[in-house]
Design an enzyme around this catalytic site. Sequence first.
Site, PDB file in Angstrom:
ATOM      1  N   LYS A 188      -4.405   5.495 -13.049  1.00 21.32           N
ATOM      2  CA  LYS A 188      -3.147   4.728 -13.079  1.00 21.32           C
ATOM      3  C   LYS A 188      -3.236   3.457 -12.236  1.00 21.32           C
ATOM      4  CE  LYS A 188       0.294   8.291 -14.016  1.00 21.32           C
ATOM      5  NZ  LYS A 188       1.345   9.120 -13.388  1.00 21.32           N
ATOM      6  N   THR A 217     -20.343  -1.259   0.113  1.00 21.40           N
ATOM      7  CA  THR A 217     -20.015  -2.035   1.308  1.00 21.40           C
ATOM      8  C   THR A 217     -19.636  -1.057   2.403  1.00 21.40           C
ATOM      9  OG1 THR A 217     -19.243  -3.831  -0.082  1.00 21.40           O
ATOM     10  CG2 THR A 217     -18.505  -3.861   2.194  1.00 21.40           C
ATOM     11  N   ASP A 222       0.866  -1.187   0.000  1.00 20.76           N
ATOM     12  CA  ASP A 222       0.000   0.000   0.000  1.00 20.76           C
ATOM     13  C   ASP A 222       0.901   1.236   0.000  1.00 20.76           C
ATOM     14  OD1 ASP A 222      -3.241   0.101   1.161  1.00 20.76           O
ATOM     15  OD2 ASP A 222      -2.147   1.971   0.838  1.00 20.76           O
ATOM     16  N   ARG A 255     -17.969   8.510   2.176  1.00 23.40           N
ATOM     17  CA  ARG A 255     -19.070   7.871   1.483  1.00 23.40           C
ATOM     18  C   ARG A 255     -20.332   8.188   2.275  1.00 23.40           C
ATOM     19  NH1 ARG A 255     -17.000   3.791  -1.826  1.00 23.40           N
ATOM     20  NH2 ARG A 255     -19.016   3.988  -2.849  1.00 23.40           N
ATOM     21  N   LYS A 290       1.707 -13.405 -13.267  1.00 27.33           N
ATOM     22  CA  LYS A 290       2.206 -14.229 -14.387  1.00 27.33           C
ATOM     23  C   LYS A 290       3.572 -14.814 -14.036  1.00 27.33           C
ATOM     24  CE  LYS A 290       3.548 -13.689 -19.201  1.00 27.33           C
ATOM     25  NZ  LYS A 290       4.850 -13.020 -19.301  1.00 27.33           N
ATOM     26  N   ASP A 297       3.559   2.149  -4.480  1.00 29.17           N
ATOM     27  CA  ASP A 297       2.430   2.495  -5.344  1.00 29.17           C
ATOM     28  C   ASP A 297       2.395   1.465  -6.482  1.00 29.17           C
ATOM     29  OD1 ASP A 297       0.777   3.515  -7.279  1.00 29.17           O
ATOM     30  OD2 ASP A 297       1.757   5.481  -7.401  1.00 29.17           O
ATOM     31  N   TYR A 347     -12.788   6.525 -12.656  1.00 29.09           N
ATOM     32  CA  TYR A 347     -12.951   5.291 -11.880  1.00 29.09           C
ATOM     33  C   TYR A 347     -13.652   4.217 -12.705  1.00 29.09           C
ATOM     34  CZ  TYR A 347     -14.127   2.353  -7.818  1.00 29.09           C
ATOM     35  OH  TYR A 347     -14.245   1.311  -6.915  1.00 29.09           O
TER      36      TYR A 347
HETATM   37  N1  UDP Z   1     -24.763  10.923  -0.792  1.00 25.82           N
HETATM   38  C1  UDP Z   1     -25.539  11.819  -0.073  1.00 25.82           C
HETATM   39  N2  UDP Z   1     -24.917  12.557   0.894  1.00 25.82           N
HETATM   40  C2  UDP Z   1     -23.586  12.433   1.209  1.00 25.82           C
HETATM   41  C3  UDP Z   1     -22.817  11.496   0.479  1.00 25.82           C
HETATM   42  C4  UDP Z   1     -23.440  10.767  -0.524  1.00 25.82           C
HETATM   43  O1  UDP Z   1     -26.746  11.957  -0.311  1.00 25.82           O
HETATM   44  O2  UDP Z   1     -23.113  13.141   2.114  1.00 25.82           O
HETATM   45  C5  UDP Z   1     -25.418  10.120  -1.841  1.00 25.82           C
HETATM   46  C6  UDP Z   1     -24.700  10.119  -3.186  1.00 25.82           C
HETATM   47  O3  UDP Z   1     -25.117  11.199  -3.972  1.00 25.82           O
HETATM   48  C7  UDP Z   1     -25.132   8.776  -3.744  1.00 25.82           C
HETATM   49  C8  UDP Z   1     -25.271   7.879  -2.511  1.00 25.82           C
HETATM   50  O4  UDP Z   1     -25.409   8.782  -1.410  1.00 25.82           O
HETATM   51  O5  UDP Z   1     -26.382   8.876  -4.375  1.00 25.82           O
HETATM   52  C9  UDP Z   1     -24.084   6.965  -2.266  1.00 25.82           C
HETATM   53  O6  UDP Z   1     -22.928   7.749  -2.282  1.00 25.82           O
HETATM   54  P1  UDP Z   1     -21.488   7.193  -1.968  1.00 25.82           P
HETATM   55  O7  UDP Z   1     -20.606   8.382  -1.832  1.00 25.82           O
HETATM   56  O8  UDP Z   1     -21.499   6.289  -0.810  1.00 25.82           O
HETATM   57  O9  UDP Z   1     -20.991   6.394  -3.252  1.00 25.82           O
HETATM   58  P2  UDP Z   1     -21.652   5.831  -4.583  1.00 25.82           P
HETATM   59  O10 UDP Z   1     -22.614   4.779  -4.199  1.00 25.82           O
HETATM   60  O11 UDP Z   1     -22.336   6.958  -5.305  1.00 25.82           O
HETATM   61  O12 UDP Z   1     -20.503   5.319  -5.344  1.00 25.82           O
END
Ligand code: UDP
Length: 356
Positions: A129, A215, A56, A228, A143, A81, A185
Amino acid sequence: MNYDIEKDISEILDRLEKDNISFNNQTVLVTGGAGFLGSWVCDVLVRQGAYCICLDNFASGKFENIEHLRDFANFRFINHDISKPIYFGFSNHPEGICIGDIKKLDIIMHMASRASPFEFRQYPIPILKSNTLGTMNALGIAKAHNALFFYTSTSEVYGNPPEEAVPTPETYFGNVNPVGPRSCYDESKRAGEAFIKAYELQHNMRAKIVRIFNTSGPRIRYGAEFGRVIPNFIHQALNDLDITVFGDGSQTRSFTYVIDEIEGFFKIVDRDEALGEVINLGNNKEYTILELAEIILELTGSNSEIIFKPLPIDDPERRCPDLKKAKQLLDWEPQTPLKEGLKKTIEWFKDLEKNE
Ligand code: UDP
């Protein structure tokens, strides 16, 4: 302390033992091993008696996730990296770092990648990358060692599927914007899958691909800049801050608790039936983001208010896996209800915020 991670790790170990899945004496390289999911993988491997090499560069991984593993003689950390070449065993490649004392790798679990939509804006080039050059480098190592290759792909390869493709099966090709804010991504993960198929074809490599759906659980990346949805809402709720729902909150996600996901990974790595396959692992119980906010308010007993912010561009409207293939090939299904996983994640968050 409110949350005991050892209990959850033991639960994964018990489930694997019941299924006769053991990595004892296997040498396993885990790229992204200090990340949220990677560190759970390392935790299981060391306790099963594998020789676990965690690679990592702490781009999004955290030292705290693996610090405790230094006590295990069968754990080793390499700060590198993966988008830059690295060789295990001897090589005279001019640009490669060479780790000469590691002779034979049995399994490569290639998990290194930043995964939060907030990071897609800040780090699009390192993301591209790690998922393309990084995957190529990791495949090269596999491989050279004739190792089994396991790749953590993502539900993002499906982009924003139409209604008729939800729940989404592995056979759905995707509806992805190649030039949008998520494309660094989505497209690089798709390219990663194509790299694997090319190595299988040209070099007879043994490889398996998992497509991970949302998850969550202890060790998930948190913080205003990177969060998230689950860590954001929990942090906001515990601190009586406004809960920031993007859009009108009608978009859906389906959330898997981390121990179910990790169990699924190891089932894929173990099972011959998964060779050459791509398999969805997630939860097929769908919630709107507004419902999620309300559940987190209820579980934390928070006085926070829900406020609405603009929906990010290309934010998928629905995301829910079709899990038939996982059930059929692996006899795997998610076992942890959303509220149960959230309760544990909330306890972990309380510990975290107390210590800060
Ligand atoms: N989301 C939200 N408020 C936040 C962060 C995310 O309403 O503070 C929403 C985001 O727009 C998406 C969903 O929650 O519709 C899940 O977002 P996440 O960032 O977990 O990742 P994604 O599933 O979009 O890859």
